[in-house]
Scaffold this motif. Structure first.
Motif, PDB file in Angstrom:
ATOM      1  N   LEU A 201       0.818  -1.212   0.000  1.00 29.29           N
ATOM      2  CA  LEU A 201       0.000   0.000   0.000  1.00 29.29           C
ATOM      3  C   LEU A 201       0.853   1.264   0.000  1.00 29.29           C
ATOM      4  O   LEU A 201       0.421   2.311  -0.482  1.00 29.29           O
ATOM      5  N   ARG A 202       2.051   1.162   0.532  1.00 32.32           N
ATOM      6  CA  ARG A 202       2.915   2.337   0.626  1.00 32.32           C
ATOM      7  C   ARG A 202       3.700   2.597  -0.655  1.00 32.32           C
ATOM      8  O   ARG A 202       4.377   3.615  -0.766  1.00 32.32           O
ATOM      9  N   THR A 203       3.622   1.688  -1.620  1.00 35.18           N
ATOM     10  CA  THR A 203       4.259   1.946  -2.911  1.00 35.18           C
ATOM     11  C   THR A 203       3.398   2.929  -3.706  1.00 35.18           C
ATOM     12  O   THR A 203       2.187   3.039  -3.469  1.00 35.18           O
ATOM     13  N   PHE A 205       2.218   2.723  -6.707  1.00 36.76           N
ATOM     14  CA  PHE A 205       1.148   2.020  -7.410  1.00 36.76           C
ATOM     15  C   PHE A 205       0.078   1.545  -6.437  1.00 36.76           C
ATOM     16  O   PHE A 205      -1.124   1.736  -6.652  1.00 36.76           O
ATOM     17  N   GLY A 206       0.509   0.917  -5.340  1.00 38.01           N
ATOM     18  CA  GLY A 206      -0.446   0.406  -4.361  1.00 38.01           C
ATOM     19  C   GLY A 206      -1.296   1.498  -3.749  1.00 38.01           C
ATOM     20  O   GLY A 206      -2.494   1.307  -3.499  1.00 38.01           O
ATOM     21  N   ALA A 207      -0.694   2.659  -3.505  1.00 37.82           N
ATOM     22  CA  ALA A 207      -1.451   3.781  -2.946  1.00 37.82           C
ATOM     23  C   ALA A 207      -2.386   4.385  -3.989  1.00 37.82           C
ATOM     24  O   ALA A 207      -3.532   4.747  -3.687  1.00 37.82           O
ATOM     25  N   ALA A 208      -1.900   4.477  -5.228  1.00 33.98           N
ATOM     26  CA  ALA A 208      -2.692   5.135  -6.272  1.00 33.98           C
ATOM     27  C   ALA A 208      -3.981   4.382  -6.574  1.00 33.98           C
ATOM     28  O   ALA A 208      -5.025   5.009  -6.816  1.00 33.98           O
ATOM     29  N   VAL A 209      -3.944   3.047  -6.566  1.00 33.85           N
ATOM     30  CA  VAL A 209      -5.155   2.303  -6.923  1.00 33.85           C
ATOM     31  C   VAL A 209      -6.238   2.439  -5.855  1.00 33.85           C
ATOM     32  O   VAL A 209      -7.415   2.167  -6.125  1.00 33.85           O
ATOM     33  N   GLN A 210      -5.869   2.871  -4.648  1.00 35.18           N
ATOM     34  CA  GLN A 210      -6.877   3.059  -3.602  1.00 35.18           C
ATOM     35  C   GLN A 210      -7.735   4.294  -3.860  1.00 35.18           C
ATOM     36  O   GLN A 210      -8.894   4.356  -3.435  1.00 35.18           O
ATOM     37  N   VAL A 211      -7.172   5.269  -4.539  1.00 32.11           N
ATOM     38  CA  VAL A 211      -7.862   6.555  -4.709  1.00 32.11           C
ATOM     39  C   VAL A 211      -9.136   6.415  -5.543  1.00 32.11           C
ATOM     40  O   VAL A 211     -10.211   6.876  -5.124  1.00 32.11           O
ATOM     41  N   PRO A 212      -9.092   5.779  -6.730  1.00 29.88           N
ATOM     42  CA  PRO A 212     -10.343   5.623  -7.484  1.00 29.88           C
ATOM     43  C   PRO A 212     -11.373   4.764  -6.751  1.00 29.88           C
ATOM     44  O   PRO A 212     -12.579   5.016  -6.867  1.00 29.88           O
ATOM     45  N   GLY A 213     -10.915   3.740  -6.008  1.00 32.56           N
ATOM     46  CA  GLY A 213     -11.853   2.911  -5.256  1.00 32.56           C
ATOM     47  C   GLY A 213     -12.564   3.703  -4.176  1.00 32.56           C
ATOM     48  O   GLY A 213     -13.780   3.585  -3.985  1.00 32.56           O
ATOM     49  N   TYR A 214     -11.803   4.519  -3.459  1.00 33.43           N
ATOM     50  CA  TYR A 214     -12.388   5.401  -2.445  1.00 33.43           C
ATOM     51  C   TYR A 214     -13.372   6.378  -3.092  1.00 33.43           C
ATOM     52  O   TYR A 214     -14.499   6.567  -2.613  1.00 33.43           O
ATOM     53  N   ALA A 215     -12.950   6.992  -4.198  1.00 32.80           N
ATOM     54  CA  ALA A 215     -13.796   7.979  -4.871  1.00 32.80           C
ATOM     55  C   ALA A 215     -15.073   7.341  -5.407  1.00 32.80           C
ATOM     56  O   ALA A 215     -16.157   7.948  -5.353  1.00 32.80           O
ATOM     57  N   ARG A 216     -14.962   6.118  -5.903  1.00 35.00           N
ATOM     58  CA  ARG A 216     -16.146   5.445  -6.447  1.00 35.00           C
ATOM     59  C   ARG A 216     -17.231   5.301  -5.388  1.00 35.00           C
ATOM     60  O   ARG A 216     -18.409   5.585  -5.636  1.00 35.00           O
ATOM     61  N   SER A 319      -5.765  -5.823  -8.460  1.00 34.79           N
ATOM     62  CA  SER A 319      -5.192  -7.165  -8.631  1.00 34.79           C
ATOM     63  C   SER A 319      -3.752  -7.092  -9.110  1.00 34.79           C
ATOM     64  O   SER A 319      -2.913  -7.906  -8.724  1.00 34.79           O
ATOM     65  N   MET A 320      -3.448  -6.112  -9.956  1.00 35.49           N
ATOM     66  CA  MET A 320      -2.077  -5.929 -10.423  1.00 35.49           C
ATOM     67  C   MET A 320      -1.165  -5.440  -9.301  1.00 35.49           C
ATOM     68  O   MET A 320       0.008  -5.819  -9.229  1.00 35.49           O
ATOM     69  N   ALA A 321      -1.707  -4.594  -8.428  1.00 38.60           N
ATOM     70  CA  ALA A 321      -0.887  -4.000  -7.368  1.00 38.60           C
ATOM     71  C   ALA A 321      -0.701  -4.922  -6.174  1.00 38.60           C
ATOM     72  O   ALA A 321       0.206  -4.714  -5.368  1.00 38.60           O
ATOM     73  N   ALA A 322      -1.558  -5.936  -6.037  1.00 40.67           N
ATOM     74  CA  ALA A 322      -1.505  -6.809  -4.863  1.00 40.67           C
ATOM     75  C   ALA A 322      -0.213  -7.615  -4.841  1.00 40.67           C
ATOM     76  O   ALA A 322       0.204  -8.158  -5.868  1.00 40.67           O
ATOM     77  N   PRO A 323       0.438  -7.726  -3.694  1.00 42.33           N
ATOM     78  CA  PRO A 323       1.671  -8.508  -3.601  1.00 42.33           C
ATOM     79  C   PRO A 323       1.370 -10.005  -3.604  1.00 42.33           C
ATOM     80  O   PRO A 323       0.268 -10.430  -3.243  1.00 42.33           O
ATOM     81  N   ASP A 324       2.330 -10.809  -4.015  1.00 41.25           N
ATOM     82  CA  ASP A 324       2.148 -12.260  -3.972  1.00 41.25           C
ATOM     83  C   ASP A 324       2.037 -12.750  -2.529  1.00 41.25           C
ATOM     84  O   ASP A 324       1.262 -13.651  -2.225  1.00 41.25           O
ATOM     85  N   VAL A 325       2.826 -12.156  -1.644  1.00 41.94           N
ATOM     86  CA  VAL A 325       2.780 -12.488  -0.221  1.00 41.94           C
ATOM     87  C   VAL A 325       1.973 -11.403   0.483  1.00 41.94           C
ATOM     88  O   VAL A 325       2.284 -10.225   0.373  1.00 41.94           O
ATOM     89  N   LEU A 333      -7.438  -4.612   3.270  1.00 39.69           N
ATOM     90  CA  LEU A 333      -7.193  -3.184   3.491  1.00 39.69           C
ATOM     91  C   LEU A 333      -7.840  -2.340   2.395  1.00 39.69           C
ATOM     92  O   LEU A 333      -8.383  -1.259   2.663  1.00 39.69           O
ATOM     93  N   THR A 334      -7.789  -2.840   1.165  1.00 36.29           N
ATOM     94  CA  THR A 334      -8.429  -2.127   0.057  1.00 36.29           C
ATOM     95  C   THR A 334      -9.930  -2.003   0.292  1.00 36.29           C
ATOM     96  O   THR A 334     -10.532  -0.943   0.063  1.00 36.29           O
ATOM     97  N   GLY A 335     -10.547  -3.089   0.770  1.00 34.26           N
ATOM     98  CA  GLY A 335     -11.972  -3.043   1.076  1.00 34.26           C
ATOM     99  C   GLY A 335     -12.287  -2.047   2.175  1.00 34.26           C
ATOM    100  O   GLY A 335     -13.309  -1.344   2.121  1.00 34.26           O
ATOM    101  N   SER A 336     -11.420  -1.958   3.175  1.00 39.89           N
ATOM    102  CA  SER A 336     -11.636  -0.997   4.261  1.00 39.89           C
ATOM    103  C   SER A 336     -11.575   0.437   3.743  1.00 39.89           C
ATOM    104  O   SER A 336     -12.368   1.297   4.144  1.00 39.89           O
TER     105      SER A 336
END
Length: 397
Positions: A201-203, A205-216, A319-325, A333-336
């Motif tokens: 989430l702190r990368t 890419f990981g942080a950026a994908v949260q913004v449209p989800g929150y806005a939606r 899905s692209m931003a999610a880590p393998d581990v 966290l994305t859902g939250s």
């Protein structure tokens, strides 16, 4: 579709009975228990708070125990909670069980986003996510109607019993989903869970994908909660006409989700995300200035188109931003964060209306939605990573 994608989509749909399937019954529940409106709201508030706050750490267990085990358990908890809701005569028990059910709801939605299309290339991932979004949008239309029909001939307890459908869906998921995968090379037990998810989430890419989800969800919750008030007060629309507009908007969202899969096969997720954000947010900027109810209706439907596109594009980006581990924890966290968008709608619109008319508050929501497009360049840079190789799996005939 692969059988795992089908099972994940079924799980996503069945847990909507906990909100859309119970909402028409709230007046009957209020009257039977002798509640006021504030007490009645606890049935939904506790549910949503649990989904936002508790779901992430529970979803993180899937990185240790396996997604199938945690998802199936959550579906069983959800279904059994519905059974308790249907028979309890104690309001305190009702609130507690609904809160537990909300946590299970949040876990199921988080895990199914990650399971849908897992291991597929971008085009197939988009197709799988498109089917999931369309199925959920259709359920949001059908479930309130089905629950309302049941209430016409039976008690609210029968409508609550619809949630027992999660039990057979849990069986389907137990059969269709793969078992626990081998531990990722180089990762110890302590490295699974929230820590790698937070790191992702702190990368950028990981942080950026949260913004449209929150806005939606900020825009969607505002649309469903406050736009009907504007339509009635400022444009004189009847409850029936408002319901028709919202139904057409839901159909538009389903159509847009279907088109989004084709668009993502040809264009980058960043570009499709940008289109979805602008279609969802821009109508809010001009909504109060609509010259007549017909123009208002058109703007609302355009927002629905943006919601359908954005729902698919954002799930693909996540899905692209999610880590393998720590993948499951990441989606928890994305859902939250997405659920935070719902609560923010109450804060933004409620706070703004203390000093400005409702129309001004809706414009502010639109401006915030447009401003969220600032995250698109980071999404474009992040998606440039090579996609994973498709994972072969037997399809359902």
């Amino acid at each position: 579709m692969r059988r795992a994608d089908t099972a994940a989509t079924l799980a996503s749909v069945v847990v909507l009975t906990g909100v859309q399937g119970i909402a028409p019954a709230l007046p009957q529940i209020r009257d039977q228990f002798g509640l006021d409106d504030a007490e009645t709201s606890l049935l939904t508030l506790g549910y949503l708070i649990a989904a936002a706050c508790v779901a992430a750490p529970i979803a993180a267990l899937a990185d240790r125990l396996g997604e199938r085990r945690v998802l199936v358990t959550s579906l069983v908890v959800f279904g059994l909670s519905g059974a308790v809701v249907a028979v309890t005569a104690d309001f305190a028990v009702l609130v507690i069980v609904r809160t537990v059910q909300g946590a299970a709801f949040g876990v199921v939605l988080a895990l199914t986003v990650g399971l849908t299309g897992k291991g597929l290339d971008t085009a197939l991932l988009a197709r799988a996510q498109s089917v999931r979004v369309m199925a959920m949008a259709l359920a949001e239309v059908v479930l309130p109607i089905a629950a309302g029909a049941l209430l016409g001939v039976a008690s609210w307890r029968l409508a609550a019993a619809l949630q027992l459908a999660a039990i057979p869906v849990a069986v389907v998921c137990a059969v269709a989903l793969p078992g626990r995968p081998p531990r990722t090379a180089g990762a110890s037990a302590g490295e699974h869970g929230l820590r790698p998810a937070v790191a992702a989430l702190r990368t950028p890419f990981g942080a950026a994908v949260q913004v449209p989800g929150y806005a939606r969800f900020l825009i969607k919750f505002t649309l469903l909660t406050y736009v009907p008030l504007l339509a009635a007060d400022a444009f004189g629309m009847s409850p029936w006409s408002i319901g028709v507009v919202l139904s057409v908007t839901a159909v538009a969202s389903i159509l847009a989700a279907w088109l989004a899969a084709a668009a993502l096969a040809r264009h980058s997720t960043a570009r499709v995300t940008l289109i979805g954000l602008l279609l969802a947010a821009m109508p809010f900027v001009v909504l109060p200035a609509a010259p007549a109810a017909g123009y208002l209706a058109v703007l609302v439907v355009i927002t629905g188109l943006g919601d359908g596109i954005l729902g698919v594009a954002n799930n693909v980006s996540a899905s692209m931003a999610a880590p393998d581990v720590g993948r499951s924890a990441f989606f928890g966290l994305t859902g939250s964060i997405r659920n935070l968008g719902k609560f923010s709608a109450l804060a933004v619109v409620g706070g703004t209306t203390l000093v400005a008319p409702l129309g001004g508050a809706l414009v502010l929501v639109g401006v915030l939605g447009v401003a969220s497009t600032a995250a698109v360049p980071a999404i474009a840079r992040g998606q440039s990573r090579p996609p994973p190789e498709p994972t072969p799996e037997r399809s359902i005939e």
